[in-house]
Each structure stands twice: as C-alpha cells, then as structure tokens.
Motif scaffolding. Structure first.
Motif, short mmCIF file in Angstrom:
data_model
loop_
_atom_site.label_atom_id
_atom_site.label_comp_id
_atom_site.label_asym_id
_atom_site.label_seq_id
_atom_site.Cartn_x
_atom_site.Cartn_y
_atom_site.Cartn_z
N UNK A 375 0.81 -1.22 0.00
CA UNK A 375 0.00 0.00 0.00
C UNK A 375 0.84 1.27 0.00
N UNK A 376 2.07 1.22 0.56
CA UNK A 376 2.92 2.41 0.61
C UNK A 376 3.83 2.43 -0.62
N UNK A 377 4.68 3.45 -0.67
CA UNK A 377 5.48 3.63 -1.88
C UNK A 377 6.84 2.96 -1.83
N UNK A 378 7.14 2.18 -0.77
CA UNK A 378 8.43 1.49 -0.73
C UNK A 378 8.35 0.23 0.13
N UNK A 379 9.31 -0.67 -0.09
CA UNK A 379 9.39 -1.90 0.68
C UNK A 379 9.91 -1.61 2.09
N UNK A 380 9.47 -2.40 3.04
CA UNK A 380 9.96 -2.29 4.42
C UNK A 380 9.90 -0.85 4.92
N UNK A 381 8.88 -0.14 4.50
CA UNK A 381 8.81 1.29 4.76
C UNK A 381 8.74 1.66 6.23
N UNK A 382 8.23 0.75 7.07
CA UNK A 382 8.08 1.08 8.49
C UNK A 382 9.31 0.69 9.31
N UNK A 383 10.29 0.02 8.68
CA UNK A 383 11.38 -0.51 9.50
C UNK A 383 12.78 -0.13 9.05
N UNK A 384 12.98 0.27 7.79
CA UNK A 384 14.34 0.59 7.34
C UNK A 384 14.37 1.93 6.62
N UNK A 385 15.58 2.40 6.39
CA UNK A 385 15.79 3.66 5.68
C UNK A 385 15.40 3.51 4.21
N UNK A 386 15.06 4.62 3.54
CA UNK A 386 14.69 4.56 2.11
C UNK A 386 15.76 3.93 1.23
N UNK A 387 17.04 4.15 1.56
CA UNK A 387 18.11 3.56 0.76
C UNK A 387 18.08 2.03 0.82
N UNK A 388 17.73 1.49 1.96
CA UNK A 388 17.61 0.03 2.05
C UNK A 388 16.36 -0.46 1.34
N UNK A 389 15.31 0.32 1.38
CA UNK A 389 14.10 -0.05 0.63
C UNK A 389 14.42 -0.19 -0.84
N UNK A 390 15.19 0.74 -1.37
CA UNK A 390 15.56 0.69 -2.79
C UNK A 390 16.49 -0.49 -3.05
N UNK A 391 17.40 -0.76 -2.12
CA UNK A 391 18.30 -1.90 -2.25
C UNK A 391 17.51 -3.19 -2.41
N UNK A 392 16.51 -3.39 -1.57
CA UNK A 392 15.73 -4.63 -1.64
C UNK A 392 14.74 -4.62 -2.80
N UNK A 393 14.31 -3.45 -3.24
CA UNK A 393 13.46 -3.40 -4.44
C UNK A 393 14.22 -3.98 -5.63
N UNK A 394 15.46 -3.53 -5.78
CA UNK A 394 16.27 -4.03 -6.89
C UNK A 394 16.57 -5.52 -6.72
N UNK A 395 16.85 -5.94 -5.50
CA UNK A 395 17.18 -7.34 -5.26
C UNK A 395 16.02 -8.26 -5.66
N UNK A 396 14.79 -7.87 -5.32
CA UNK A 396 13.64 -8.72 -5.64
C UNK A 396 13.30 -8.69 -7.13
N UNK A 397 13.34 -7.53 -7.73
CA UNK A 397 13.00 -7.46 -9.16
C UNK A 397 14.02 -8.22 -10.01
#
Length: 605
Positions: A375-397
């Motif tokens: 529902x939000x605009x990034x992964x793990x948005x409630x627990x990690x920094x935006x840079x880590x959200x982007x890191x895991x976005x790339x890892x999963x895709x």
C-alpha cells in the motif's frame, strides 16, 4: 495500632504490634538476651551436623554455602514439624540479619497455607534468627520471628508469630530439645499498604500462558534464578515451543522438515516444567486466581505470566475468507502454505514487510510468478531507511518478483470458494491461485482485557515486565514498554526482545531485582542477503549510507552526533560490533569518520 519498625535500627523490621513485641522479649525467661554466642570451630562443626539432619528446605549444595556464610555470624536455621494438617506445620526459620529489608525476605519451598486464607494468595516469611547462651554451658537458646502473609490487591495482611528452640549438647552433639511456636490470632493481624508486597516475592505456582520464545525462556529463567515451585506452561499449539523464523524461510524452501524445538522435551522434564499443549486459556477468574482451559480443566496460580504473542492482522476486504488465502504465524500456517505453493503458478503476497518479502524470496521460481502488493510507496517502509528499501526493491525485481507499490487491495475474487484474483482499488486485477497476507500483527490481549490490565497496542509493562496488576507479568510480542533504547515506547516483535525480556521477567518472578535494558536487534534473510539491524532508528536526526557491492550496504542513524542504529546487509561483523558498541552511547559521527564508517575498527580503540 502502633507498629514497631525494629527493636534495633540495624536489624530486620519486625512489623509487629506493641503487645506482641513485649510478649516476644519476655518469652523464655532463661534467655540472656544481651549475651550472644560466638561459636568456635568445634561448636560450628557440631551445629553443622545437627542442621544437616534438621534441614528439609534447601538442597545440600546451597545448604553448605549458606551455612558457611552465616554460622560464623552466630545465626542458623532449622525447621519445626508439628502434626500433619496443622496450619502451623513446617514453619521454617530462615536467617539473615544484615541485608536490606527487600533482601531479607525469603520464600519457602513447601508448607501449608494459613488455614483461613486462600493458598494461592498466602506465603510465609521467617527471619531474624539469633543464637544465645543458656543458663549453663550445654544450652543454647534460639529465637526467631516469622510472618504469615496474605496478598490482596489493595493491601497486604501480615500475621506475626514467633518460634523458640532450646538446644542441648550431649554425646551426639547439639540437638533440639524443646520447641515452642505461637501464632497471633487473625484479629490482631496487621494491615499495611500493598506497596510493601513489591519487596516480597511470593512462592507458589507460576502459570505461563503462551508457547513460543517468551514462554520457554521465562520458565527457564525463573528456574535458573531459584524459583522452585511448580511452573505450568499452557500453549494452544500442540508442538513443543519452536523456532518461528525458519517458517518463512528454510521451511517453505523445503530445507527444513519440521519445526525445530527451542528446547528439548528432556529439558522441560529435567527442570520440572509442566507443559499443557494444545489447550487454550479461555478465562481468568480473578477472584480465585484460576485459569479455565478450553477442555474445562482449571489451574490455580500464585503468579501469572502472559507470553501470548501476537496474531496476524486480518485483511478487511471481501473475499479474505476464500480458500487458498493464508497468513503465516504458526507451523500449521506454514505447512498449509507450503502444500498450496507446490501446485501454485500465481502467488500474490499482500504486504511488503519482513514476512511478505521473506515468503516472496522463498517461493519465487521460474515455474511460479510471485507478485508483492504494497500500500505504501516502498518496501519495508516502516522498519528501514529509504536507501535500504531501494536496495531490496532491486534485489527482488532482479530475481523475478513483481512489485506493485502504492497499491491498495479492494477485494479478493474467487471461483468455487477458492481465490482466483486480487482486485486493486485502481481498477487493476492480479491473477492469483494462492494469496499470502502479511500486513502486520495485533497483540493477543483478550486475557489482558479480562484482567483489566492497561493496554495500548500491547500489554503495558515496566522494565521488569510487571503489568498494572500485582503478580501478573507479560513478555514478548504482546507487550508495549519504554526502555533505555526504546524511549518512545513501542511493541517490538523480534526473537531478541522475546528472549531478553522474558529472561528478565523470569528472574524478577524468582525474586531477583533486574531490569530489561538490552539493545534491540533484528534480522531478515532474503535470498543470499542477510539484513541485520542493531538499535532503533526512531527519533534519528540524520543518517549516513555506506554503499558497497550489490550484496552489501549499511546505514548509520544518528541522534545529533550519537549513532543510535546501524542497518546493514551481509556485514555480520559490522552488525556484531554495533551491538557491542551502541549501548555505550559513545559511537559518534566523528569517531566513525575517522575509520571511514567501519564500525568494527572501533572495537580495538
């Protein structure tokens, strides 16, 4: 009614009436109350032999330790046995005349409750033993005072009494030649505020409700710290308490056949921990301190510990009750999901938190399309920094997972009672033969509400896991607390928190003065990436990112100049260093800059 604080300011506070105090000092007319005994080596050895014979409360090893400590100071203890069934039977004399009031209160392992009080609310405390010379050299007089206490919500009622022993010396050494035990009747019982009971750890049955890390560790810690009464663990799962993190990782991948027990069955047996598995506590009767189980059985308790954890937050949309829609909290959930995934071709995961992304990494394959809806605009948005959200976005895709961010679910659509599509609020629909919902959790607070405990997104506890109700403790995922590293007050869901908080709770229940002050830490395994977090980033005023390869990254969070949290991927040494150093409060931005943000280098400075 006047209460004597002490007959000597350096001694134990008696909490007795004036009348009883006078009665005590006039008893046994042949006592020379100003003439304390100094035991020589021979006398000490003789007393040791007699005490070993009389002792029934302590195991031999502890008895030897305590005897060595106290006999040189002219104090000793010995139990007295009266007729079986007499409420005064086995009143034990405990010693200690030097420690603070809190430390002078000892709990008895066995014995009978005061006949007019509920057993589950009664304890007996005995203290202040003195050895005096008799009229002749072969006599010793021993005086002791004891308390029989009832614990209530509004007050603690203490009934005082005294015990006297005449010791005589003969060919076999010292022996008890006469005993006298008196109780003050109930009308003369002293009532003092319930605050006093905070300094008195009660003996009696400990009932632990729950069946995971918190329950297992709490019971283990209580035993480790000397709690010798009965401990009962009631869990609604039929398994021994087991490790849950593998359920969303190795178990789904087929790398683990079943749940791995936290402790073996032999451990529970050897530590006398009674397990009631596959049963639920449905009701707590507060007037009798009794838990009613789902099979109708009743268990009374003196102390209650809630380790009830949390349950999956349900998705409030139409179709959420269709077949092949799964949550993941237990081994039963994991087994059902694993079986369904074997034949699935389109799996939709709703929620991009730890559970959702771990399941995605475990189930994605060339034969199975996995889509994560968030529902939000990034992964793990409630627990990690935006840079880590982007890191895991790339890892999963990169590994074939489709991500649908900023997408809210409108409904689940089915065919013949089984899910077939996930309908989104923007009008899109996703094919799905299996749906996994991972949108957070809700603390299990039903029993807490029955007990009228203070709750706020969890059972509110202090640093010793005490709830708002006397002799009720709580630990693990179900609790909300403030701490040295959790100043804002929050509910932490992690193995570390469940274990460390429960260890403190068990120690406190056993009578140890201990507070929970551990640094929170977390981890998540996704593919070959291990995310590890030391500390909490809440309240951070700045952060620094230390980039690495496609499989490494770190984020340092600062509150002004002090580092309060380190998030890292595939940098275990860095994580362990952060766990060691962050609690000191001395990891500054300047010190990290000196070592190019390699926090491990600070370990040798």
């Amino acid at each position: 009614m006047n209460v004597h604080a002490s007959h000597d300011p350096s001694r134990f506070s008696y909490y007795m009436t004036d009348e009883f105090y006078q009665e005590l000092v006039s008893d046994f007319s042949d006592w020379q109350t100003e003439d304390r005994v100094v035991l020589d080596v021979a006398e000490r050895d003789q007393f040791r032999s007699m005490l070993e014979k009389e002792s029934r409360l302590l195991d031999r090893q502890r008895f030897e330790e305590w005897l060595d400590l106290f006999i040189p100071d002219c104090t000793y203890w010995a139990p007295s046995t009266r007729d079986q069934g007499d409420p005064r039977s086995e009143i034990a004399v405990m010693f200690d005349d030097r420690r603070r009031l809190e430390d002078r209160v000892y709990r008895l392992r066995t014995g009978h409750a005061w006949s007019q009080a509920p057993a589950s609310r009664t304890t007996r405390i005995v203290s202040n033993v003195e050895v005096f010379k008799g009229k002749t050299a072969d006599l010793r007089m021993v005086r002791a005072n004891f308390l029989i206490s009832e614990f209530w919500d509004s007050e603690t009622r203490i009934l005082t009494g005294w015990a006297g022993y005449r010791m005589s010396f003969g060919s076999a050494g010292w022996k008890i030649s006469a005993k006298q035990i008196n109780l003050i009747n109930c009308d003369q019982c002293i009532r003092i505020p319930a605050l006093f009971s905070e300094h008195i750890a009660m003996r009696g049955r400990l009932l632990i409700v729950g069946g995971s890390y918190a329950a297992s560790e709490l019971a283990s810690s209580a035993r480790e710290h000397g709690y010798d009464e009965q401990i009962v663990i009631v869990s609604d799962e039929g398994e021994l308490p087991y490790h849950r993190p593998p359920l969303s990782k190795a178990f789904l991948k087929g790398q683990a056949e079943g749940p791995l027990p936290i402790k073996s069955e032999a451990f529970y047996e050897s530590n006398r921990l009674d397990l009631e598995l596959g049963l639920k506590v449905t009701t707590i009767e507060t007037d009798t301190n009794t838990a009613v189980l789902s099979n109708g059985a009743r268990i009374s308790f003196d102390t209650l510990a809630l380790a009830v954890g949390a349950r999956a937050r349900e998705l409030p949309v139409p179709g959420a009750d269709l077949r092949n829609v799964y949550y993941l909290r237990s081994v039963a959930d994991a087994r059902a999901l694993k079986a369904a995934a074997e034949d699935a071709t389109n799996i939709v995961i709703i929620g991009a938190g730890f559970i959702g992304l771990e399941v995605a990494s475990a189930l994605v394959s060339p034969q199975r399309q996995v889509t994560v809806v968030e529902a939000t605009d990034r992964l793990l948005g409630r627990v990690v920094a935006p840079e880590l959200s982007e890191f895991f976005r790339l890892a999963h895709t990169r590994r074939g997972v489709k991500l649908s961010l900023s997408s809210e679910v409108k409904a689940l659509e089915g065919d013949n009672g089984a899910v077939r599509k996930v309908l989104l609020k923007d009008g899109r629909s996703l094919e799905a033969d299996t749906v996994v919902i991972g949108i957070g959790s809700v603390p299990n607070a039903d029993l807490a509400r029955q007990l009228e405990l203070e709750c706020q997104n969890g059972i509110i506890v202090d640093s010793q896991s005490r709830t708002s109700r006397a002799n009720v403790f709580a630990a693990g995922d179900c609790t909300l607390f403030q701490g040295a590293f959790n100043s804002a007050g929050s509910r932490l869901e992690s193995v570390q928190n469940a274990i460390d908080q429960s260890k403190v709770a068990g120690a406190v229940i056993a009578g140890v003065d201990k507070c929970y002050e551990s640094l929170p830490w977390f981890w998540s395994d996704q593919y070959d990436l291990k995310l590890q977090i030391a500390g909490l980033p809440a309240g951070a005023t700045d952060r620094i990112v230390r980039f690495g390869t496609d499989s490494q990254i770190s984020v340092f969070h600062f509150f002004h100049d002090i580092c309060i949290c380190v998030e890292s991927v595939n940098r275990s040494r860095e994580h362990m260093s952060a766990r060691r150093l962050l609690p000191t409060g001395k990891v500054t931005r300047g010190r990290l800059e000196e070592v190019d943000f390699d926090i491990s280098a600070l370990m040798t400075r």
